[in-house]
Design a protein around this motif. Sequence first.
Motif, short mmCIF file in Angstrom:
data_model
loop_
_atom_site.label_atom_id
_atom_site.label_comp_id
_atom_site.label_asym_id
_atom_site.label_seq_id
_atom_site.Cartn_x
_atom_site.Cartn_y
_atom_site.Cartn_z
N CYS A 1 -0.27 3.57 3.26
CA CYS A 1 0.11 3.15 4.85
C CYS A 1 1.34 2.06 4.93
O CYS A 1 1.65 1.70 5.98
N CYS B 1 0.89 -1.34 -0.10
CA CYS B 1 -0.07 0.18 -0.02
C CYS B 1 0.93 1.10 -0.13
O CYS B 1 1.89 1.45 0.81
N CYS C 1 -6.46 -1.85 0.29
CA CYS C 1 -5.83 -2.09 1.26
C CYS C 1 -6.64 -2.57 2.47
O CYS C 1 -7.55 -1.69 2.64
N LYS D 1 -6.06 -2.52 5.51
CA LYS D 1 -5.78 -1.55 6.54
C LYS D 1 -6.52 -0.20 6.54
O LYS D 1 -7.04 0.25 7.45
N CYS D 2 -6.22 0.39 5.48
CA CYS D 2 -6.81 1.67 5.22
C CYS D 2 -7.69 2.16 4.00
O CYS D 2 -8.13 3.01 3.66
N ASN E 1 1.60 -0.90 4.14
CA ASN E 1 1.11 -2.20 4.32
C ASN E 1 1.23 -3.16 3.31
O ASN E 1 0.98 -2.77 2.22
ZN LIG Z 1 -3.01 1.14 3.43
#
Ligand SMILES: [Zn+2]
Length: 82
Positions: free
Chosen positions: A11, A8, A27, A29-30, A13
């Motif tokens: 972030c 990503c 992603c 995560k975000c 990730n």
């Molecule tokens: Zn991310």
Amino acid sequence: MPIFEYSCRKCKNKFEELVRGKEKPACPKCKSKHLEKLLSLPSMKTETTHGLAMKAARRRDRKQGDQNLRNQAEYEASHDEG
Ligand SMILES: [Zn+2]
């Protein structure tokens, strides 16, 4: 089905994603879709690089277009006054 590894850009990730067809993963995560494909299949890499280059060019064109519109508006504004 191919599993691609992505990084990503937002972030940083790293995650693996099962990709079907032209689905674009996000992603986990975000939820960003600004991802870098990490899998190093030569043909895929070329395609990705080409795709990214095209995307960058399109973004640049759009930016340039906005600038042209702005210049045009400024020109017309000054033209009316003078
Ligand atoms: Zn991310």
